[in-house]
Design an enzyme around this catalytic site. Structure first.
Site, PDB file in Angstrom:
ATOM      1  N   LYS A  30       0.834  -1.204   0.000  1.00 19.53           N
ATOM      2  CA  LYS A  30       0.000   0.000   0.000  1.00 19.53           C
ATOM      3  C   LYS A  30       0.869   1.254   0.000  1.00 19.53           C
ATOM      4  CE  LYS A  30      -1.791   1.796   3.922  1.00 19.53           C
ATOM      5  NZ  LYS A  30      -1.551   3.250   4.028  1.00 19.53           N
ATOM      6  N   ASN A  31       1.888   1.272   0.852  1.00 17.32           N
ATOM      7  CA  ASN A  31       2.669   2.503   1.011  1.00 17.32           C
ATOM      8  C   ASN A  31       3.608   2.781  -0.162  1.00 17.32           C
ATOM      9  OD1 ASN A  31       1.360   2.992   3.360  1.00 17.32           O
ATOM     10  ND2 ASN A  31       3.113   2.652   4.714  1.00 17.32           N
ATOM     11  N   ARG A 110      -4.432  11.093   4.313  1.00 20.48           N
ATOM     12  CA  ARG A 110      -3.357  12.046   4.494  1.00 20.48           C
ATOM     13  C   ARG A 110      -2.378  12.031   3.315  1.00 20.48           C
ATOM     14  NH1 ARG A 110      -0.043  14.959   8.152  1.00 20.48           N
ATOM     15  NH2 ARG A 110       2.044  14.691   7.351  1.00 20.48           N
ATOM     16  N   CYS A 134      -5.006  13.997  13.000  1.00 21.02           N
ATOM     17  CA  CYS A 134      -5.024  12.587  12.650  1.00 21.02           C
ATOM     18  C   CYS A 134      -4.956  11.806  13.944  1.00 21.02           C
ATOM     19  CB  CYS A 134      -3.830  12.256  11.772  1.00 21.02           C
ATOM     20  SG  CYS A 134      -3.553  10.502  11.623  1.00 21.02           S
ATOM     21  N   ARG A 139       1.112  15.016  13.122  1.00 22.79           N
ATOM     22  CA  ARG A 139       1.592  14.850  11.742  1.00 22.79           C
ATOM     23  C   ARG A 139       1.575  16.158  10.947  1.00 22.79           C
ATOM     24  NH1 ARG A 139      -1.060   9.309   9.549  1.00 22.79           N
ATOM     25  NH2 ARG A 139       0.936   8.737   8.729  1.00 22.79           N
ATOM     26  N   PRO A 140       2.429  17.088  11.312  1.00 22.78           N
ATOM     27  CA  PRO A 140       2.477  18.368  10.597  1.00 22.78           C
ATOM     28  C   PRO A 140       3.108  18.221   9.200  1.00 22.78           C
ATOM     29  CG  PRO A 140       4.183  18.290  12.275  1.00 22.78           C
ATOM     30  CD  PRO A 140       3.425  17.006  12.382  1.00 22.78           C
ATOM     31  N   VAL A 141       3.176  19.350   8.447  1.00 18.84           N
ATOM     32  CA  VAL A 141       3.708  19.296   7.082  1.00 18.84           C
ATOM     33  C   VAL A 141       4.914  20.229   6.909  1.00 18.84           C
ATOM     34  CG1 VAL A 141       1.540  18.558   6.023  1.00 18.84           C
ATOM     35  CG2 VAL A 141       2.030  21.001   6.249  1.00 18.84           C
ATOM     36  N   ASP A 142       5.546  20.625   8.026  1.00 21.33           N
ATOM     37  CA  ASP A 142       6.649  21.577   7.940  1.00 21.33           C
ATOM     38  C   ASP A 142       7.819  21.089   7.078  1.00 21.33           C
ATOM     39  OD1 ASP A 142       6.748  19.726  10.011  1.00 21.33           O
ATOM     40  OD2 ASP A 142       8.057  20.928  11.286  1.00 21.33           O
ATOM     41  N   VAL A 180      13.681  12.172   9.808  1.00 23.18           N
ATOM     42  CA  VAL A 180      13.313  11.350   8.658  1.00 23.18           C
ATOM     43  C   VAL A 180      11.801  11.402   8.466  1.00 23.18           C
ATOM     44  CG1 VAL A 180      13.210   8.984   7.797  1.00 23.18           C
ATOM     45  CG2 VAL A 180      15.261   9.796   8.977  1.00 23.18           C
ATOM     46  N   SER A 181      11.385  11.716   7.256  1.00 18.20           N
ATOM     47  CA  SER A 181       9.958  11.677   6.922  1.00 18.20           C
ATOM     48  C   SER A 181       9.783  10.972   5.583  1.00 18.20           C
ATOM     49  CB  SER A 181       9.391  13.102   6.838  1.00 18.20           C
ATOM     50  OG  SER A 181       8.163  13.085   6.118  1.00 18.20           O
ATOM     51  N   VAL A 182       8.962   9.931   5.614  1.00 18.27           N
ATOM     52  CA  VAL A 182       8.709   9.171   4.392  1.00 18.27           C
ATOM     53  C   VAL A 182       7.985  10.061   3.377  1.00 18.27           C
ATOM     54  CG1 VAL A 182       7.423   7.199   3.467  1.00 18.27           C
ATOM     55  CG2 VAL A 182       8.649   6.988   5.643  1.00 18.27           C
ATOM     56  N   ASP A 324       4.699   0.804  11.954  1.00 20.40           N
ATOM     57  CA  ASP A 324       3.482   0.184  11.421  1.00 20.40           C
ATOM     58  C   ASP A 324       3.311  -1.276  11.863  1.00 20.40           C
ATOM     59  OD1 ASP A 324       2.792   2.527  10.203  1.00 20.40           O
ATOM     60  OD2 ASP A 324       3.293   1.894   8.166  1.00 20.40           O
ATOM     61  N   ILE A 346       8.184   7.152  16.738  1.00 14.47           N
ATOM     62  CA  ILE A 346       7.841   7.887  15.507  1.00 14.47           C
ATOM     63  C   ILE A 346       6.587   8.747  15.692  1.00 14.47           C
ATOM     64  CG2 ILE A 346       7.400   7.687  13.021  1.00 14.47           C
ATOM     65  CD1 ILE A 346      10.072   6.450  13.671  1.00 14.47           C
ATOM     66  N   ARG A 416      -8.875  -0.262   4.579  1.00 13.88           N
ATOM     67  CA  ARG A 416      -8.013   0.736   3.951  1.00 13.88           C
ATOM     68  C   ARG A 416      -6.688   0.107   3.546  1.00 13.88           C
ATOM     69  NH1 ARG A 416      -6.345   5.137   7.535  1.00 13.88           N
ATOM     70  NH2 ARG A 416      -4.981   5.321   5.756  1.00 13.88           N
TER      71      ARG A 416
HETATM   72  C1  UD1 Z   1       4.411   7.025   6.262  1.00 15.59           C
HETATM   73  C2  UD1 Z   1       3.540   5.805   6.111  1.00 15.59           C
HETATM   74  C3  UD1 Z   1       3.015   5.348   7.458  1.00 15.59           C
HETATM   75  C4  UD1 Z   1       4.174   5.141   8.418  1.00 15.59           C
HETATM   76  C5  UD1 Z   1       5.073   6.359   8.465  1.00 15.59           C
HETATM   77  C6  UD1 Z   1       6.331   6.138   9.293  1.00 15.59           C
HETATM   78  C7  UD1 Z   1       2.557   5.974   3.907  1.00 15.59           C
HETATM   79  C8  UD1 Z   1       1.342   6.194   3.075  1.00 15.59           C
HETATM   80  N1  UD1 Z   1       2.433   6.114   5.218  1.00 15.59           N
HETATM   81  O1  UD1 Z   1       3.600   8.056   6.798  1.00 15.59           O
HETATM   82  O2  UD1 Z   1       2.306   4.110   7.263  1.00 15.59           O
HETATM   83  O3  UD1 Z   1       3.662   4.889   9.714  1.00 15.59           O
HETATM   84  O4  UD1 Z   1       5.495   6.727   7.141  1.00 15.59           O
HETATM   85  O5  UD1 Z   1       7.049   5.066   8.814  1.00 15.59           O
HETATM   86  O6  UD1 Z   1       3.616   5.669   3.392  1.00 15.59           O
HETATM   87  N2  UD1 Z   1       6.640  14.895  10.515  1.00 15.59           N
HETATM   88  C9  UD1 Z   1       6.794  16.228  10.849  1.00 15.59           C
HETATM   89  N3  UD1 Z   1       6.697  17.167   9.852  1.00 15.59           N
HETATM   90  C10 UD1 Z   1       6.468  16.827   8.558  1.00 15.59           C
HETATM   91  C11 UD1 Z   1       6.325  15.462   8.212  1.00 15.59           C
HETATM   92  C12 UD1 Z   1       6.427  14.515   9.222  1.00 15.59           C
HETATM   93  O7  UD1 Z   1       7.006  16.562  12.006  1.00 15.59           O
HETATM   94  O8  UD1 Z   1       6.386  17.729   7.702  1.00 15.59           O
HETATM   95  C13 UD1 Z   1       6.754  13.868  11.587  1.00 15.59           C
HETATM   96  C14 UD1 Z   1       5.468  13.062  11.771  1.00 15.59           C
HETATM   97  O9  UD1 Z   1       4.555  13.738  12.604  1.00 15.59           O
HETATM   98  C15 UD1 Z   1       6.002  11.797  12.406  1.00 15.59           C
HETATM   99  C16 UD1 Z   1       7.366  11.633  11.731  1.00 15.59           C
HETATM  100  O10 UD1 Z   1       7.707  12.912  11.175  1.00 15.59           O
HETATM  101  O11 UD1 Z   1       6.189  11.983  13.784  1.00 15.59           O
HETATM  102  C17 UD1 Z   1       7.404  10.603  10.624  1.00 15.59           C
HETATM  103  O12 UD1 Z   1       6.331  10.811   9.753  1.00 15.59           O
HETATM  104  P1  UD1 Z   1       6.407  10.465   8.193  1.00 15.59           P
HETATM  105  O13 UD1 Z   1       7.577   9.563   7.936  1.00 15.59           O
HETATM  106  O14 UD1 Z   1       6.309  11.710   7.416  1.00 15.59           O
HETATM  107  O15 UD1 Z   1       5.062   9.615   8.016  1.00 15.59           O
HETATM  108  P2  UD1 Z   1       4.119   9.573   6.755  1.00 15.59           P
HETATM  109  O16 UD1 Z   1       4.898   9.791   5.519  1.00 15.59           O
HETATM  110  O17 UD1 Z   1       2.914  10.412   7.011  1.00 15.59           O
END
Ligand code: UD1
Length: 437
Positions: A30-31, A110, A134, A139-142, A180-182, A324, A346, A416
């Site tokens: 899925k991811n 999201r 959420c 889960r911010p977008v900064d 790290v942010s995926v 996950d 995380i 989902r």
């Molecule tokens: C993806 C996965 C989700 C998984 C997560 C962590 C998908 C569709 N979803 O979610 O299943 O649990 O990776 O492996 O692939 N953060 C910030 N600012 C940002 C972005 C993220 O602070 O702008 C923080 C988040 O709140 C969290 C951490 O970074 O605490 C990691 O989040 P992120 O890796 O971005 O998760 P997703 O990509 O949303």
């Protein structure tokens, strides 16, 4: 797939105590599927994705992409194909008809926020709703904003929308993520592929789904190196073409069924699973006394007679133990011979399964981000509520070992992200049925 979603009022009923034996086919991830579908926005040619899982999230995203102008079609089933085989989908964004992603879409999923990267790169503009709160954390977008600004975008946040502009096109830049942010890695990677010049992304996510996206972008003509490491190098190209790509197997589904077998006992081959995608989780299972073998068909998981040993685990970005799989491991440890600890690093609020597991007789104490789980000799079936995707499947795992009947409400969370869960488990002897609501 008909395009219809499975019923939101459905329940799953499990009668615990059966061992699992046989084969479970592992679906496409899925991811990986979600960012790959979003990558179709980068080109006016056809992107063909094989091994697309049949999931509600995929249906939802296909509708959201349709709003931007993506034609989405799925090949019919060929003779001899079982419903367990992944689908082949064709996505074509010949023309982008709308660069706005409204709240009513982004709140449904999201990951649909991620359209901001390709829309901005291809059209020079994107207006995407903030995802909002959420259940598993803020889960911010900064990081996304920081990354896109480094590629030359002007960004305003107003009225709940992120409005990104690069009217003369994006330019290569240097991005260093603070954590790290995926999602932010996916987005900057897609945007940089169409930016003018070179981009370096440091502290990039190393999750295999990033590698899968990078592979597919490479087939579309992008110039990317370093996938699978913490530093990605991208040389932008003026346009990307169509491609054909097979989605990698779902490591979270793999780990989930591995834990289900560990919980119920028995011997199951997870067909098509790739061990290198979840070594950390397989090591934890071995440490818990579960037999794990890599075979040419996938991964074989067995537990016959031996008890479960407790473990101490912290979640971490890849290649660490995935967040996950945290809820599923916690369910498993409820039946271990002793006390385990699981620390979530995380997401700050990813423990909603704890109170539901307690309804089945689990003994779990929470202290900040750490859960201490005292293994119990028996769990007993009860009515419980699914609260999010991974939490809900942890209740399935617990239900497989609980005495009597467990009924899980709000199964739409499961639908989902888990394809035909009740069929996959019941084919192996699990007493798992869907009660259509
Ligand atoms: C993806 C996965 C989700 C998984 C997560 C962590 C998908 C569709 N979803 O979610 O299943 O649990 O990776 O492996 O692939 N953060 C910030 N600012 C940002 C972005 C993220 O602070 O702008 C923080 C988040 O709140 C969290 C951490 O970074 O605490 C990691 O989040 P992120 O890796 O971005 O998760 P997703 O990509 O949303």
């Amino acid at each position: 797939m008909t395009g219809s979603q499975r019923g939101s009022m459905d329940k799953i009923r499990i009668v615990g105590g059966n061992r699992l034996n046989g084969t479970i086919p592992i679906s496409g991830a899925k991811n990986a599927a979600l960012p790959l579908m979003i990558a179709s926005l980068l080109t006016d040619e056809v992107l063909t994705l094989e091994n697309l899982p049949r999931l509600n999230d995929v249906v939802t995203l296909s509708r959201i992409l349709g709003n931007h102008g993506v034609d989405f079609s799925i090949d019919g089933r060929r003779a001899g194909e079982t419903g367990m085989t992944g689908q082949t989908a064709h996505l074509r964004a010949r023309e982008i008809v709308d660069t706005t992603a409204p709240y009513e879409f982004v709140r449904q999923m999201r990951a649909s926020f991620w359209v901001i990267g390709p829309l901005l790169a291809r059209m020079g503009e994107a207006k995407v709703s903030l995802p909002g709160g959420c259940a598993i954390g803020t889960r911010p977008v900064d990081f996304f904003i920081q990354g896109l600004k480094a590629l030359g975008a002007d960004i305003d946040i107003d009225g709940g929308y992120v409005h990104a502009r690069a009217l003369n096109g994006l330019k290569g830049g240097h991005v260093r993520f603070p954590h790290v942010s995926v999602g932010a890695t996916h987005v900057v990677l897609m945007a940089a592929s169409l930016a003018a010049g070179d981009t370096v992304i440091e502290n990039a996510a190393r999750e295999p789904e990033i590698g899968d996206l990078a592979d597919c972008l490479g087939k579309m003509g992008a110039k990317i190196s370093g996938a699978g490491t913490g530093t990605l190098h991208v040389t932008g190209v003026p346009r990307l073409s169509g491609a054909r790509h097979r989605i990698l197997p779902d490591r979270i589904e793999t780990g989930t069924y591995a834990m289900a077998v560990a919980m119920a006992g028995g011997d199951v081959t997870l067909e098509g699973a790739r061990p290198e995608l979840l070594q950390a989780a397989l090591d934890v299972l071995r440490g818990a006394g579960v037999e794990v073998a890599e075979t040419n068909r996938g991964i074989r998981i067995a537990r016959n007679g031996a008890g479960l040993k407790p473990v101490d685990v912290e979640t971490a970005p890849f290649p660490g133990f995935p967040t996950d799989l945290q809820a599923q491991l916690m369910a498993l440890m409820c039946r271990a011979d002793g006390t385990s600890t699981i620390t979530e690093t995380i997401f700050e609020n990813r423990f909603m399964h704890v109170q539901e597991l307690a309804r089945l007789g689990a003994r779990i104490q929470l202290d900040g981000q750490q859960a201490t789980i005292d293994g119990v000799e028996r769990l007993t079936g009860a009515e419980v509520m699914a609260t999010d995707l991974r939490a809900s499947v942890s209740l399935v795992i617990a239900g497989l070992a609980a005495e009597g009947e467990t009924v899980i409400n709000r199964v739409y969370h499961l639908d989902r992200g888990f394809e035909r869960l009740e069929e996959k488990l019941s084919r192996c002897g699990g007493d798992v049925t869907r009660l259509v609501g």
